[in-house]
Every structure is written in structure tokens, then in C-alpha cells.
Motif scaffolding. Structure first.
Motif, PDB file in Angstrom:
ATOM      1  N   ASP A  90       0.799  -1.221   0.000  1.00  0.00           N
ATOM      2  CA  ASP A  90       0.000   0.000   0.000  1.00  0.00           C
ATOM      3  C   ASP A  90       0.837   1.279   0.000  1.00  0.00           C
ATOM      4  O   ASP A  90       0.300   2.373  -0.127  1.00  0.00           O
ATOM      5  N   ARG A  91       2.173   1.140   0.129  1.00  0.00           N
ATOM      6  CA  ARG A  91       3.055   2.299   0.133  1.00  0.00           C
ATOM      7  C   ARG A  91       4.161   2.128  -0.912  1.00  0.00           C
ATOM      8  O   ARG A  91       4.590   1.006  -1.201  1.00  0.00           O
ATOM      9  N   VAL A  92       4.620   3.243  -1.453  1.00  0.00           N
ATOM     10  CA  VAL A  92       5.768   3.255  -2.363  1.00  0.00           C
ATOM     11  C   VAL A  92       6.625   4.466  -2.023  1.00  0.00           C
ATOM     12  O   VAL A  92       6.134   5.449  -1.460  1.00  0.00           O
ATOM     13  N   PRO A  93       7.925   4.422  -2.371  1.00  0.00           N
ATOM     14  CA  PRO A  93       8.720   5.641  -2.233  1.00  0.00           C
ATOM     15  C   PRO A  93       8.190   6.735  -3.150  1.00  0.00           C
ATOM     16  O   PRO A  93       7.638   6.459  -4.221  1.00  0.00           O
ATOM     17  N   VAL A  94       8.343   7.978  -2.737  1.00  0.00           N
ATOM     18  CA  VAL A  94       8.108   9.099  -3.641  1.00  0.00           C
ATOM     19  C   VAL A  94       9.286   9.138  -4.616  1.00  0.00           C
ATOM     20  O   VAL A  94      10.432   9.310  -4.201  1.00  0.00           O
ATOM     21  N   ILE A  95       9.006   8.939  -5.894  1.00  0.00           N
ATOM     22  CA  ILE A  95      10.030   8.865  -6.929  1.00  0.00           C
ATOM     23  C   ILE A  95       9.922  10.128  -7.787  1.00  0.00           C
ATOM     24  O   ILE A  95       8.849  10.446  -8.301  1.00  0.00           O
ATOM     25  N   LEU A  96      11.031  10.831  -7.913  1.00  0.00           N
ATOM     26  CA  LEU A  96      11.032  12.139  -8.558  1.00  0.00           C
ATOM     27  C   LEU A  96      11.601  12.077  -9.959  1.00  0.00           C
ATOM     28  O   LEU A  96      12.609  11.411 -10.213  1.00  0.00           O
ATOM     29  N   GLU A  97      10.978  12.809 -10.860  1.00  0.00           N
ATOM     30  CA  GLU A  97      11.474  12.954 -12.222  1.00  0.00           C
ATOM     31  C   GLU A  97      12.577  14.017 -12.247  1.00  0.00           C
ATOM     32  O   GLU A  97      12.621  14.909 -11.389  1.00  0.00           O
ATOM     33  N   PRO A  98      13.485  13.970 -13.241  1.00  0.00           N
ATOM     34  CA  PRO A  98      14.585  14.935 -13.282  1.00  0.00           C
ATOM     35  C   PRO A  98      14.144  16.394 -13.184  1.00  0.00           C
ATOM     36  O   PRO A  98      14.814  17.205 -12.535  1.00  0.00           O
ATOM     37  N   GLY A  99      13.029  16.738 -13.812  1.00  0.00           N
ATOM     38  CA  GLY A  99      12.565  18.117 -13.763  1.00  0.00           C
ATOM     39  C   GLY A  99      12.112  18.579 -12.393  1.00  0.00           C
ATOM     40  O   GLY A  99      11.909  19.782 -12.171  1.00  0.00           O
ATOM     41  N   ASP A 100      11.959  17.631 -11.461  1.00  0.00           N
ATOM     42  CA  ASP A 100      11.500  17.956 -10.110  1.00  0.00           C
ATOM     43  C   ASP A 100      12.639  17.994  -9.090  1.00  0.00           C
ATOM     44  O   ASP A 100      12.426  18.380  -7.942  1.00  0.00           O
TER      45      ASP A 100
END
Length: 223
Positions: free
Chosen positions: A162-172
Motif C-alpha cells: 500500500d506504500r511506495v517511495p516518492v520517486i522524482l522525475e529529473p525536472g523535479d
């Protein structure tokens, strides 16, 4: 949540990817079974310069006299990040990026714990949002510590956990690191359904002492 991950990407490639100055004491790579309390490499930004260096995975709040004075804080929930005393200062001013090749989750089949390896479907580096804190220990020691920010899973990933890491795109990345002012809270969301791919791996990874590239290899049935 994220309780184990793999990092197989060379330091030189990560330094170039993030445009960061590397520390001299980076943790060795490749590593296929990174566990809480172990050192991980993270990106922070100070006065406009990015730094890539080691941190203990497991944030130690400043009021702890010893690392084991309270719970092991290796994950931080996005929904309460700005409220929890252990994380709220870091959420405002000390955010970091933690790169990985992928991370592990487990499902249950009867009494068996079946591990899965999750990575980006496009095979790009998986860059997790984190928060960090320098812990001042006994006799003037200083330890950089961090936690991975998590959010609610969606789509196929929600069937694993039910949980995942917050994964960021390069633009973020710049906004999360505080280089582009305020508004990082809007980044604490899951990737769209289908952006992550996952496959079953062998149960050897259930041991936190296991290591090696075979840990992330697909298996077709429980082992």
C-alpha cells in the motif's frame, strides 16, 4: 514502504547525472541488498552547490542520545511529514535525493514471504525523495542520516504494497532540493500506474546478509 533497495549505478554516472560534487568516502557499489542503518549515497544542495555523499539510512532525531533511543526512522510518510517532530524541520529545509536501481517489496503466500523487485519501466535511475538530519553524537561526533519519503501506492503497485517511495522525475529534482523556492509538497505523489515494473525474485533476499546480482534476477516460482 521501502525497507530494502539495490544501487548498481557507478558513482561517476551519478555525479554526472545530478551535477554534484562527490565525497571521498562514498559507499561501495554495486550493492544489491541495502538495508536500514547502512550507509547510502544521497544528494543535498547547499548554497547552490549539489553534494553527493554518504548518509546513514535511518534518520536520527537531534534529541536522541543514542541511535537506538527510539524507533528506526528509515521511512517518512508524506501525509504527516510536515507534522511529525522527527521530520518537520527536515521537510522544510533539509531534503535530499537517494538514487537506486530498484527496491524490494514482499507479498505473502500462506506462511511464505515472496519478494519482488521494483524498478522504473523505462530503466532510468530510480531517484527517491528523502529528508536528512545531522545527528550530533557523543564526544562531538556528527553523522548524516536520512529517511525515504513514501506515499500511497496506485494501480498495479498497490497489489504488492500500500506504500511506495516518492520517486522524482529529473525536472523535479531542483524543487525538491530547495533550489527553486517553495512548493515541494506537491511532488509527494506516486508515479502514474505503469511507470514502475516489477518481477518476482528469489527468497535469498529475505536475509539481510545476502548480496550479489542474482538477488534481482527474475524467478518464475517461489524458491
Amino acid at each position: 514502504m521501502c525497507g530494502r533497495f539495490a544501487i548498481t549505478l557507478p558513482d561517476e554516472a551519478m555525479v554526472q547525472l545530478f551535477g554534484a560534487a562527490p565525497a571521498n568516502d562514498l559507499p561501495p557499489v554495486p550493492r544489491y541488498n541495502v538495508c536500514p542503518t547502512q550507509p547510502v549515497a544521497a544528494v543535498i544542495s547547499r548554497e547552490g552547490t549539489r553534494h553527493y555523499g554518504p548518509m546513514r539510512w535511518g534518520l536520527i532525531p537531534r534529541w536522541y542520545k543514542h541511535p537506538t533511543d527510539g524507533p528506526l526512522l528509515f521511512n517518512a510518510r508524506s501525509e504527516t511529514l510536515a507534522e511529525k517532530p522527527a521530520f518537520r524541520e527536515a521537510a522544510r529545509a533539509r531534503r535530499c535525493l537517494i538514487p537506486a536501481t530498484g527496491f524490494y517489496e514482499w507479498t505473502k503466500e500462506g506462511e511464505a514471504r515472496l519478494p519482488w523487485f521494483i524498478q522504473r519501466a523505462d530503466d532510468a535511475p530510480l531517484v527517491m525523495a528523502g529528508v536528512w538530519q545531522v545527528w550530533h553524537g557523543p564526544e562531538g561526533s556528527r553523522v548524516g542520516t536520512c529517511a525515504i519519503v513514501t506515499c500511497a501506492a496506485v494501480g498495479g503497485m498497490a497489489e504488492l504494497h500500500d506504500r511506495v517511495p516518492v520517486i522524482l522525475e529529473p525536472g523535479d529534482w531542483a524543487l525538491w532540493l530547495g533550489e527553486e523556492g517553495h512548493g515541494a509538497a506537491r511532488l509527494m505523489r506516486p508515479l502514474p500506474d505503469g511507470a514502475l515494473a516489477f518481477h518476482r525474485v528469489g527468497t535469498e533476499v529475505n536475509s539481510n546478509r545476502a548480496e550479489g546480482p542474482e538477488l534481482i534476477e527474475p524467478v518464475s516460482s517461489p524458491s
